[in-house]
Design a protein around this motif. Sequence first.
Motif, PDB file in Angstrom:
ATOM      1  N   ILE A 275      25.870  23.105 -57.811  1.00 30.37           N
ATOM      2  CA  ILE A 275      27.321  23.226 -57.625  1.00 30.37           C
ATOM      3  C   ILE A 275      27.972  21.842 -57.678  1.00 30.37           C
ATOM      4  CG2 ILE A 275      29.115  23.816 -55.957  1.00 30.37           C
ATOM      5  CD1 ILE A 275      27.353  26.159 -55.068  1.00 30.37           C
ATOM      6  N   SER A 276      27.338  20.891 -57.016  1.00 28.34           N
ATOM      7  CA  SER A 276      27.904  19.527 -56.957  1.00 28.34           C
ATOM      8  C   SER A 276      27.981  18.883 -58.336  1.00 28.34           C
ATOM      9  CB  SER A 276      27.062  18.649 -56.030  1.00 28.34           C
ATOM     10  OG  SER A 276      27.067  19.154 -54.708  1.00 28.34           O
TER      11      SER A 276
ATOM     12  N   PHE B 260      33.043  32.582 -59.452  1.00 27.66           N
ATOM     13  CA  PHE B 260      31.669  32.355 -59.011  1.00 27.66           C
ATOM     14  C   PHE B 260      31.603  32.204 -57.492  1.00 27.66           C
ATOM     15  CE2 PHE B 260      28.244  29.072 -58.301  1.00 27.66           C
ATOM     16  CZ  PHE B 260      27.198  29.983 -58.351  1.00 27.66           C
ATOM     17  N   ALA B 261      32.580  31.485 -56.896  1.00 29.48           N
ATOM     18  CA  ALA B 261      32.615  31.328 -55.436  1.00 29.48           C
ATOM     19  C   ALA B 261      32.750  32.687 -54.760  1.00 29.48           C
ATOM     20  CB  ALA B 261      33.758  30.408 -55.035  1.00 29.48           C
ATOM     21  N   LEU B 262      33.587  33.553 -55.340  1.00 28.69           N
ATOM     22  CA  LEU B 262      33.752  34.892 -54.770  1.00 28.69           C
ATOM     23  C   LEU B 262      32.456  35.699 -54.889  1.00 28.69           C
ATOM     24  CD1 LEU B 262      37.319  35.786 -56.106  1.00 28.69           C
ATOM     25  CD2 LEU B 262      36.685  34.818 -53.890  1.00 28.69           C
TER      26      LEU B 262
ATOM     27  N   PHE C 154      24.837  31.490 -48.351  1.00 21.99           N
ATOM     28  CA  PHE C 154      25.723  31.726 -49.483  1.00 21.99           C
ATOM     29  C   PHE C 154      27.185  31.550 -49.100  1.00 21.99           C
ATOM     30  CE2 PHE C 154      21.894  33.374 -51.297  1.00 21.99           C
ATOM     31  CZ  PHE C 154      22.006  33.050 -52.641  1.00 21.99           C
ATOM     32  N   LEU C 155      27.529  31.733 -47.828  1.00 24.33           N
ATOM     33  CA  LEU C 155      28.877  31.388 -47.370  1.00 24.33           C
ATOM     34  C   LEU C 155      29.062  29.876 -47.415  1.00 24.33           C
ATOM     35  CD1 LEU C 155      29.334  33.830 -44.341  1.00 24.33           C
ATOM     36  CD2 LEU C 155      30.072  34.130 -46.724  1.00 24.33           C
ATOM     37  N   ASP C 156      28.001  29.133 -47.061  1.00 23.27           N
ATOM     38  CA  ASP C 156      28.054  27.668 -47.151  1.00 23.27           C
ATOM     39  C   ASP C 156      28.265  27.225 -48.597  1.00 23.27           C
ATOM     40  OD1 ASP C 156      27.497  27.612 -44.431  1.00 23.27           O
ATOM     41  OD2 ASP C 156      25.343  27.353 -44.736  1.00 23.27           O
TER      42      ASP C 156
ATOM     43  N   GLY D 123      31.767  27.986 -49.708  1.00 25.09           N
ATOM     44  CA  GLY D 123      32.686  27.003 -49.139  1.00 25.09           C
ATOM     45  C   GLY D 123      32.624  25.683 -49.878  1.00 25.09           C
ATOM     46  N   HIS D 124      31.415  25.268 -50.263  1.00 26.91           N
ATOM     47  CA  HIS D 124      31.270  24.013 -51.017  1.00 26.91           C
ATOM     48  C   HIS D 124      31.960  24.125 -52.379  1.00 26.91           C
ATOM     49  CE1 HIS D 124      29.650  20.355 -52.576  1.00 26.91           C
ATOM     50  NE2 HIS D 124      28.752  20.936 -53.354  1.00 26.91           N
ATOM     51  N   MET D 125      31.834  25.268 -53.025  1.00 22.16           N
ATOM     52  CA  MET D 125      32.478  25.468 -54.321  1.00 22.16           C
ATOM     53  C   MET D 125      34.008  25.431 -54.165  1.00 22.16           C
ATOM     54  SD  MET D 125      31.484  26.259 -57.605  1.00 22.16           S
ATOM     55  CE  MET D 125      32.477  24.793 -57.931  1.00 22.16           C
ATOM     56  N   LEU D 126      34.524  26.044 -53.097  1.00 27.26           N
ATOM     57  CA  LEU D 126      35.972  26.027 -52.858  1.00 27.26           C
ATOM     58  C   LEU D 126      36.478  24.607 -52.610  1.00 27.26           C
ATOM     59  CD1 LEU D 126      36.311  29.192 -50.574  1.00 27.26           C
ATOM     60  CD2 LEU D 126      37.088  28.968 -52.952  1.00 27.26           C
ATOM     61  N   ASP D 127      35.678  23.816 -51.876  1.00 28.43           N
ATOM     62  CA  ASP D 127      36.082  22.422 -51.620  1.00 28.43           C
ATOM     63  C   ASP D 127      36.276  21.662 -52.931  1.00 28.43           C
ATOM     64  OD1 ASP D 127      35.978  22.871 -48.919  1.00 28.43           O
ATOM     65  OD2 ASP D 127      33.976  22.005 -48.653  1.00 28.43           O
TER      66      ASP D 127
END
Length: 553
Positions: A426-427, A442-444, A458-460, A463-467
Motif C-alpha cells: 500500500i505504501s 480498494f480501501a472499501l 484489514f481495518l488497519d 485506514g492506511h490507504m485512506l491516509d
Amino acid sequence: MSWDGSISLYSINGSQASKKSFEGRIPVQIKGHTDPRQVHIKRDKISYPVDIGDLKAYSTEKGVLYFQIFISGNRREIFYSSLTPSKIADYLEEVARRDNTGTINIQFYKLAKQPTVLYNIVNQFNEDAKKQGSSFSPLVIDRIRREDINRISEFTFSAVAPYNTKELLTRIAYGDICLWGKTENDKYFRPVEWSENTVISIERQVDNTVSLGDEVFYESYKYRVATEGEEEILFSPNLKHLISKRQFVFQPVSTVKEISKDARFLLGLNRGNQLCVSGESVNGTVDSIPEDLKNTIDYFVELDAVLDMIQYPSDFRIANCTDKQQRQLKQLVLIHNGSYNSELPNENTNFIWEFGDTCVPLSIYRMNDGSNLLTNAIYSGRCETFLPSERAKDKLGFKVPMFARYDADVLSKLYTYDYNELHKQISESDVNELTSNALLEFALELINVYDINGDSHFLDLAGHMLDMLCEYIEDEIILLNRLQIKERRNCLEDEDIRILDELSSDNSFVLFGKSVLLKNFEQAERYYNALTSEDKKRYAGYPIYKLFERLKH
C-alpha cells in the motif's frame, strides 16, 4: 495328580550330571492328543483349555512347565507354556473376574526340535520361577499390572541364553522370560503382568548420517525390531528398509517436504548413486521401481517443487489431508506440468488455487515446452500490478498493491497473511488523481474483508490507504470511511457524533452514510430509496451498506 513328574536341570559344563552341576527341579505336566485333521499341528501357537483346579495346584509351588503333544499319523508336534508363578497368578485373576469354575484357555507355543531350545526354555523357567517363589509370594502378589506399565521407569530381565534381539523379544512375548520393572518409588524390581498375544518392539536411534554422493539425506535413522514383522531401518515416517528382504517400503504420510526428500533418496539409489553411512561407502541399491510407485515418487518430488515455487509452506501432513485436499494438490501439479492447460482461459493468466478452506492467488506463465511457471500473485517480488495510463511515464502504468486486484471473498481466506508486506505494498502505491478513485474502492474492499473474517488488521490496512488518499479524495468521504472503521471497532466517541451531526452536504451518498453512522434508520432509508436502482446495486457491495442492513434488524 496335577503333575506328571519333573525335569532335573543340570548346568552344561562338559561334565556328567552331579550334585555340583544340579540347578533345580522343574515340575512338568504333559498332555497327549490326536489331531487327525491337523487343526493344531499346522499352527505355531494354539489356545488350549487347562483345568482350573490344576492351575490352583501349580500356584502353590514354583509353577509348571506344561506340554501339549499332538499326533497325526507319523507327525508329532509339541507345544509348551512356561507357567511361572506370576503367569499362573495372572490366569487365576482372570478366572476370578469371569467367575470360571471349569477350564481356562491358555496359550501354547510350538517347540522347536533342537535340544538346546528345550534346555534354554527349562533353564529360563527355573531362573524366573526361583526368583518368584509361588503365586502367593509377596513379590508375585505385588506384581506390576498392565494398567500401570506407563508408570514403569526401569525394566530388566535375565536371559539364560545368548539370544539375538528378535529371539529375545519373542521369548519375552511368549512369557518364557519374565520382564521385571520398577516404578518411581520402588526399591526393588517386581514382575510385570504378562498378556497373551503381546507384541514387543525395540527401537533405537542411530546417529549416523546417510548420504548419496555429496548430499546428506538423513542425519540419523532408527533401528527397529519386533516380535512380529521384519527387522527394519526407519529413515522417516514414510520410508523404511526391511533388512532380511533387502526391500524398501515407501508409504507417504508425513509432510510433503519430508516425503519429497525420501522420494529423491529412492530415485538416487535407483540411479546407482553411491550410498554412504557416516562417510563410509556401503552397498545399497534399489531394483527397478514399479511404474505406479515411480509415478507416486515423481508426483511428490514435483509437488514439493511447485509448493516452493508458489511460496506455500510444505509442512502439512499428507495423512491429514482430506480427499478434497488431495485432489486440489493433484490439480496444482497438473497445472504446473501443463496437463491442465485446456482448462485455463489464456496462456498467461491468473488463477485462484484453493486448498482446503484457503486460497492462493497465482500468476501463470506458459513455457515453451507446454509446462507452466507458477508465481504467487500476492507475495512474490516478481509480480507487480499496474493501472494502465498514458500519463504513466516510462512504465506499464501506475503501481498499485498486488492484492488490490482481488475481491473480499478471496482476500478473506488467503492461506497466510503477511501484514507487513501488505502494508508495504500500500505504501509503495502510486497515489494521484488518476488512481485515487480505484484505490478508494480498494480501501472499501479491505473493510469488506473485515466484515467477512473479522480480522482487524484489514481495518488497519484500510485506514492506511485512506491516509494516503486524503490529498485526492473529498474530506467528507475520507471522514465517513474513517468513522465507519471506528464504528466497527466500537470506538465512536462523542466528538465523532458531534462532527457527524454538524456535517452538511448536498451529496446523497454522504448523507446516507451520515444517517447510517448516526443510527437514524428512517432518515437513512429515505436517502437510500432516493437512489437509482443502479446506485443501489453498487451500494450493496459497499461496507456502509452492511451497517445499514444491521440497522434494519
